[in-house]
Design a protein around this motif. Structure first.
Motif, PDB file in Angstrom:
ATOM      1  N   GLY A 180       0.812  -1.223   0.000  1.00  0.00           N
ATOM      2  CA  GLY A 180       0.000   0.000   0.000  1.00  0.00           C
ATOM      3  C   GLY A 180       0.837   1.260   0.000  1.00  0.00           C
ATOM      4  N   GLN A 181       1.960   1.238   0.728  1.00  0.00           N
ATOM      5  CA  GLN A 181       2.849   2.405   0.756  1.00  0.00           C
ATOM      6  C   GLN A 181       3.540   2.590  -0.589  1.00  0.00           C
ATOM      7  OE1 GLN A 181       2.745   4.303   3.454  1.00  0.00           O
ATOM      8  NE2 GLN A 181       1.355   2.808   4.389  1.00  0.00           N
ATOM      9  N   VAL A 182       3.910   1.480  -1.206  1.00  0.00           N
ATOM     10  CA  VAL A 182       4.607   1.547  -2.492  1.00  0.00           C
ATOM     11  C   VAL A 182       3.681   2.083  -3.581  1.00  0.00           C
ATOM     12  CG1 VAL A 182       5.750   0.189  -4.287  1.00  0.00           C
ATOM     13  CG2 VAL A 182       6.183  -0.306  -1.870  1.00  0.00           C
ATOM     14  N   THR A 183       2.443   1.579  -3.602  1.00  0.00           N
ATOM     15  CA  THR A 183       1.516   2.012  -4.655  1.00  0.00           C
ATOM     16  C   THR A 183       1.194   3.497  -4.545  1.00  0.00           C
ATOM     17  OG1 THR A 183      -0.370   1.293  -3.294  1.00  0.00           O
ATOM     18  CG2 THR A 183       0.468  -0.255  -4.956  1.00  0.00           C
ATOM     19  N   GLY A 184       1.079   3.995  -3.305  1.00  0.00           N
ATOM     20  CA  GLY A 184       0.825   5.425  -3.131  1.00  0.00           C
ATOM     21  C   GLY A 184       1.941   6.267  -3.708  1.00  0.00           C
ATOM     22  N   LEU A 185       3.183   5.845  -3.467  1.00  0.00           N
ATOM     23  CA  LEU A 185       4.346   6.567  -3.987  1.00  0.00           C
ATOM     24  C   LEU A 185       4.402   6.484  -5.506  1.00  0.00           C
ATOM     25  CD1 LEU A 185       7.054   8.035  -3.579  1.00  0.00           C
ATOM     26  CD2 LEU A 185       8.123   5.784  -3.272  1.00  0.00           C
ATOM     27  N   VAL A 186       4.167   5.290  -6.044  1.00  0.00           N
ATOM     28  CA  VAL A 186       4.233   5.096  -7.496  1.00  0.00           C
ATOM     29  C   VAL A 186       3.183   5.944  -8.210  1.00  0.00           C
ATOM     30  CG1 VAL A 186       3.854   3.423  -9.353  1.00  0.00           C
ATOM     31  CG2 VAL A 186       5.262   2.806  -7.384  1.00  0.00           C
ATOM     32  N   MET A 187       1.964   5.983  -7.675  1.00  0.00           N
ATOM     33  CA  MET A 187       0.915   6.758  -8.323  1.00  0.00           C
ATOM     34  C   MET A 187       1.198   8.255  -8.257  1.00  0.00           C
ATOM     35  SD  MET A 187      -0.819   4.488  -9.679  1.00  0.00           S
ATOM     36  CE  MET A 187      -1.918   5.653 -10.498  1.00  0.00           C
ATOM     37  N   SER A 188       1.799   8.715  -7.175  1.00  0.00           N
ATOM     38  CA  SER A 188       2.186  10.133  -7.092  1.00  0.00           C
ATOM     39  C   SER A 188       3.212  10.476  -8.163  1.00  0.00           C
ATOM     40  CB  SER A 188       2.758  10.444  -5.701  1.00  0.00           C
ATOM     41  OG  SER A 188       1.767  10.280  -4.708  1.00  0.00           O
ATOM     42  N   MET A 189       4.152   9.569  -8.397  1.00  0.00           N
ATOM     43  CA  MET A 189       5.158   9.785  -9.434  1.00  0.00           C
ATOM     44  C   MET A 189       4.537   9.735 -10.822  1.00  0.00           C
ATOM     45  SD  MET A 189       8.183   7.417  -7.788  1.00  0.00           S
ATOM     46  CE  MET A 189       9.225   7.547  -9.236  1.00  0.00           C
ATOM     47  N   LEU A 190       3.630   8.744 -11.034  1.00  0.00           N
ATOM     48  CA  LEU A 190       3.008   8.594 -12.348  1.00  0.00           C
ATOM     49  C   LEU A 190       2.158   9.804 -12.729  1.00  0.00           C
ATOM     50  CD1 LEU A 190       1.838   4.878 -12.701  1.00  0.00           C
ATOM     51  CD2 LEU A 190       3.597   6.083 -14.004  1.00  0.00           C
ATOM     52  N   MET A 191       1.588  10.467 -11.739  1.00  0.00           N
ATOM     53  CA  MET A 191       0.744  11.627 -12.036  1.00  0.00           C
ATOM     54  C   MET A 191       1.531  12.700 -12.782  1.00  0.00           C
ATOM     55  SD  MET A 191      -1.578  13.898  -9.463  1.00  0.00           S
ATOM     56  CE  MET A 191      -2.653  15.187 -10.108  1.00  0.00           C
ATOM     57  N   PHE A 192       2.792  12.888 -12.378  1.00  0.00           N
ATOM     58  CA  PHE A 192       3.601  13.932 -13.004  1.00  0.00           C
ATOM     59  C   PHE A 192       4.426  13.412 -14.173  1.00  0.00           C
ATOM     60  CE2 PHE A 192       2.810  15.430  -8.687  1.00  0.00           C
ATOM     61  CZ  PHE A 192       2.313  16.703  -8.951  1.00  0.00           C
ATOM     62  N   LEU A 193       4.500  12.084 -14.307  1.00  0.00           N
ATOM     63  CA  LEU A 193       5.211  11.492 -15.434  1.00  0.00           C
ATOM     64  C   LEU A 193       4.260  11.059 -16.545  1.00  0.00           C
ATOM     65  CD1 LEU A 193       7.881   9.340 -13.547  1.00  0.00           C
ATOM     66  CD2 LEU A 193       8.214  11.536 -14.703  1.00  0.00           C
ATOM     67  N   SER A 194       2.980  11.346 -16.365  1.00  0.00           N
ATOM     68  CA  SER A 194       1.982  11.054 -17.398  1.00  0.00           C
ATOM     69  C   SER A 194       1.638  12.343 -18.128  1.00  0.00           C
ATOM     70  CB  SER A 194       0.713  10.469 -16.761  1.00  0.00           C
ATOM     71  OG  SER A 194       0.994   9.273 -16.068  1.00  0.00           O
TER      72      SER A 194
END
Length: 267
Positions: A180-194
């Motif tokens: 759960g902690q990893v997915t939160g971090l990944v989605m935050s990164m993907l928001m700005f890398l999309s």
């Protein structure tokens, strides 16, 4: 390879439909405006984006240059709808089984239906946001492109992949609580890398192939193409995206079926 997941979902279609309905209505139960919040939330988001980019940043988007900052807000919001659908599924999936222990320990329940409920709920909110986007486009441009009709096919790979990821993460989340902690971090990164706040074409040429590796990039670009630009979707995207989504769903479903045998012991 025979696809097993469509049969499983169809067999329990009444169950996951009712659970999805309960999920959507339960989120707003007790509130004064009820389900109306599902429209008010994206409407408020669109209003904020329009204000910020029209009054503060004076931003422009090449494909809607004539619309000025309003065109930027429309392009941004069309990409954000896709991202929010995926983010809702990914962020909820790791804790999905732990949030429903009674279904695991006390009753015989098709646990794979829980993943379909999460995706169904996220899809409902995406569609309400899409209605807000279409209404805003009608207000600004006095019409909608006919290519909107392609959107179900454009979103088919998105929904299939979201379901596959939900099954996979929900199974992993039973055994690895850190997911759960990893997915939160990944989605935050993907928001700005999309390509939400910018089109892929705005990037330097050397970086475009890198950003295209982002699984959300093509879906966002194709969604924007049919809903905003009035272009037909890429046939290659529809073919490869749907094929990949079906394969991912099937592999994820089979992995989930094997993993769920150990859920009760772990929990």
């Amino acid at each position: 390879m025979i696809l097993r997941f469509p049969h499983a979902l169809w067999r329990h279609r009444e169950l996951w439909w009712r659970l999805t309905e309960r999920e959507v209505l339960g989120r707003y139960r007790g509130s004064l405006l009820g389900v109306a919040w599902s429209f008010l939330n994206p409407l408020a988001m669109l209003a904020v984006y329009t204000f910020v980019f029209s009054q503060i940043f004076q931003a422009r988007w090449g494909t809607l240059e004539s619309a000025g900052p309003l065109g930027f807000a429309i392009n941004l919001f069309s990409g954000l709808i896709v991202f929010n659908l995926v983010a809702e599924c990914v962020n909820r999936a790791p804790g999905l089984i732990h949030a429903n222990p009674n279904y695991v320990k006390k009753v015989i329940f098709p646990l794979e239906a829980l993943g379909a409920v999460v995706v169904g709920s996220a899809l409902f909110h995406a569609v309400t946001s899409l209605v807000i986007l279409a209404g805003f486009q009608l207000l600004v441009f006095h019409g909608l492109p006919l290519t909107y009709l392609w959107l179900p096919l454009v979103w088919l790979p998105l929904v299939l992949t979201a379901l596959a990821v939900t099954w996979l993460l929900s199974a992993l989340g039973v055994f690895l609580l850190d997911i759960g902690q990893v997915t939160g971090l990944v989605m935050s990164m993907l928001m700005f890398l999309s390509p939400i706040f910018f089109p892929l074409s705005a990037l330097p040429t050397r970086w475009q192939p890198v950003l295209k590796l982002n699984p959300l990039a093509q879906v966002i670009e194709q969604t924007r193409s049919v809903t905003v630009n009035g272009h037909h979707p890429s046939a290659l995207y529809l073919l490869l995206g749907t094929t990949f989504g079906l394969a991912a769903c099937e592999m994820s479903f089979r992995s989930f079926q094997k993993a769920k045998r150990a859920f009760a012991d772990v929990m």
